[in-house]
Write an enzyme that holds these catalytic residues in place. Structure first.
Site, PDB file in Angstrom:
ATOM      1  N   SER A 296       1.052  -1.410   0.174  1.00  0.00           N
ATOM      2  CA  SER A 296       0.402  -0.108   0.067  1.00  0.00           C
ATOM      3  C   SER A 296       1.036   1.518  -0.410  1.00  0.00           C
ATOM      4  O   SER A 296       1.648   0.801   0.241  1.00  0.00           O
ATOM      5  CB  SER A 296      -1.186  -0.351   1.249  1.00  0.00           C
ATOM      6  N   LYS A 297       0.504   2.135  -0.342  1.00  0.00           N
ATOM      7  CA  LYS A 297       0.882   3.535  -0.564  1.00  0.00           C
ATOM      8  C   LYS A 297       1.870   3.557   0.807  1.00  0.00           C
ATOM      9  O   LYS A 297       2.648   3.872   0.964  1.00  0.00           O
ATOM     10  CB  LYS A 297       0.209   4.853  -0.233  1.00  0.00           C
ATOM     11  N   ARG A 298       1.178   3.789   2.242  1.00  0.00           N
ATOM     12  CA  ARG A 298       1.467   3.653   3.494  1.00  0.00           C
ATOM     13  C   ARG A 298       2.792   2.947   3.716  1.00  0.00           C
ATOM     14  O   ARG A 298       3.897   3.110   4.068  1.00  0.00           O
ATOM     15  CB  ARG A 298      -0.007   2.999   4.371  1.00  0.00           C
TER      16      ARG A 298
ATOM     17  N   ALA B  32       5.519   3.704   1.157  1.00  0.00           N
ATOM     18  CA  ALA B  32       6.210   4.729   1.755  1.00  0.00           C
ATOM     19  C   ALA B  32       6.767   4.721   2.878  1.00  0.00           C
ATOM     20  O   ALA B  32       7.868   5.921   3.811  1.00  0.00           O
ATOM     21  CB  ALA B  32       5.300   5.980   2.563  1.00  0.00           C
TER      22      ALA B  32
END
Ligand code: GLU
Length: 480
Positions: free
Chosen positions: A251-253, A256
């Site tokens: 996921s983006k989370r 990142a």
């Protein structure tokens, strides 16, 4: 001799995906006694930032991924920042045009867009139809007169391309479906990523390109372009994606999760590197814990798999914990102190913290967790079990402790034994009823490291304060 490169675009910090690419290139270079090159792909002037370049370099150094050639180090093919190499790309673009392998293309972006839409409408492959190749001189003059600035496109002549990927094996591309003549220089005169990557890989003598799977569709273009310029393409290997803990797309989370954040939480660089290495590489047996030098010896491209890997934070924590245990007490103390000072998390007096730290070596998996274990050193903590502290039997223990402390003479771990021997005859409490109040009085917590080790490290001055506080006389420890 192997020459590999890590080629980040400085549009953000190092994160899980690109740091793995850096690590695998570095490990390959070390294993083969080759050269690891850092090249900064900063041609996107709008999105590239010097602070990201600095940040990437700092994170790479922290992880131990020093480069043999690149910014700050120099090397025979400097400069290693693409923004400083425009004239070189220009020269090769011109050469391709002169040899008829590339051409000025006056098709406008609007036309390209419209062609794409039409292709979608008629279920045709999305490839560019190369219409600009055959414009008549008159058409070109008309377009010039309308102020249209040309791009430069590289001609694709061979529709079939087969390559051997170092990780994925044989891969075949049907270029007829995939790409038309592609842009190597934009209408504003700047080179595209394809051009800069190929020119630099060739001129810098790169032998192996190890990069993410997202670049696989670019590789046939790169092979053709390199051959078009008269260079022998390097060997390519594409690393599979990293997924989330349950196999879901990262996921983006999670994507990142930057090296910076791992640093802030207090992972060891070598623990983190060990974990990242296992995202795609396996030694061929069950072994998982590798010291940094061992990892450099053990790594090999043959054992990099082509299935995707899952980022599992629990496994990372466990592995980092294992690396903490590999440190000697003094190494642990030095590294933990450096972390606590850097992150401004130092609680209590420095000398005391230093003495106590090794006692917690087995209790944490990364340094940020020290904070909750060490909060008692500052003296403002709440007791986990206030009832236990207030019991008359416990108070008797603390009174006795205060009486006994000045009499203690033993050194080191013996201090605790002497204390217990002296206190036992003076109090009613036994066993758990004796030890638990002591533990809670010292650390505020009912669980923790071995009391014997901790007790001796705290020193009698601090111990006295703890027992006074437990008896409610600890004015020294109250906030004013
Ligand atoms: N600059 C590219 C990126 O950050 C890497 C290009 C390559 O490895 O060939 O994705």
């Amino acid at each position: 001799m192997i020459r590999v490169r890590f080629a980040p675009s400085p549009t953000g910090f190092l994160h899980l995906g690109n740091v793995r690419t850096a690590l695998f290139n570095f490990l390959l270079a070390k294993k083969e006694r080759g050269t690891f090159i850092l090249r900064i792909e900063d041609t996107d002037l709008e999105r590239s930032r010097p602070e990201f370049q600095e940040g990437i370099m700092e994170d790479l150094r922290w992880l131990g991924l020093g480069w043999d050639e690149g910014p700050g180090v120099g090397g025979p093919f400097a400069p290693y920042e693409q923004s400083k190499r425009s004239a070189i790309y220009q020269k090769y673009t011109q050469k391709l045009i002169d040899e008829g392998k590339a051409y000025y293309c006056y098709v406008t972006p609007e036309e390209t867009e419209a062609a794409k839409k039409e292709a979608v409408l008629h279920h045709r492959p999305l490839r560019f139809d190369n219409r600009g190749r055959d414009f008549s001189t008159k058409e070109i003059d008309d377009r010039k007169a309308r102020g249209i600035k040309p791009t430069v496109r590289f001609k694709i002549e061979n529709p079939e391309l087969k390559m051997h990927d170092l990780i994925r094996g044989d891969v075949a591309f049907n270029l007829d479906d995939m790409v038309g003549d592609f842009i190597i220089q934009r209408a504003d005169g700047t080179p595209t990523f394809h051009m800069t990557v190929c020119v630099d890989d060739a001129l810098m003598g790169i032998t192996h390109v190890i990069r993410g799977e997202d670049h696989l569709p670019n590789t046939p273009k790169h092979i053709l372009l390199l051959e078009g310029m008269g260079f022998k393409p390097p060997a390519y290997g594409h690393l599979s994606l990293i997924h989330g803990p349950g196999g879901e797309p990262l996921s983006k989370r999670l994507a990142a999760v930057s090296v910076r954040e791992f640093r802030k939480k207090g992972y060891l660089p070598h623990g983190l590197a060990n974990y990242i290495a296992l995202l795609g590489w396996a030694p061929g047996n069950d072994r998982e814990i590798f010291r940094w030098e061992e990892l450099q010896q053990a790594f090999s491209l043959e054992h990099v798999g082509k299935s995707s890997s899952n980022f599992d934070p629990d496994k990372l924590n466990w592995l980092n914990g294992q690396h903490l245990r590999l440190l000697s007490d003094s190494e642990f103390t030095e590294q933990a102190m450096a972390y606590l000072l850097r992150e401004e998390k130092l609680l209590g007096e420095e000398a005391l913290v230093r003495r106590v730290l090794p006692v917690f070596k087995e209790s944490v998996e990364y340094f940020e967790q020290l904070e909750e274990h060490l909060d008692f050193l500052e003296g403002y903590f709440e007791y986990d079990n206030q009832v236990l502290i207030s019991r008359p039997e416990s108070r008797e223990v603390f009174e006795a402790a205060l009486a006994v402390l000045p009499e203690l003479t033993a050194q080191g771990d013996g201090l605790y034994q002497e204390f217990i021997d002296k206190i036992k005859p003076r109090v009613k409490a036994k066993g758990k009823d004796l030890f638990m109040p002591l533990r809670v009085a010292l650390t505020g917590k009912e669980h923790g490291p071995e009391l014997k080790k901790l007790f001796s490290q705290l020193g009698t001055t601090f111990l006295k304060k703890c027992f006074e506080r437990a008896l409610g006389r600890g004015t020294l420890y109250e906030r004013n």
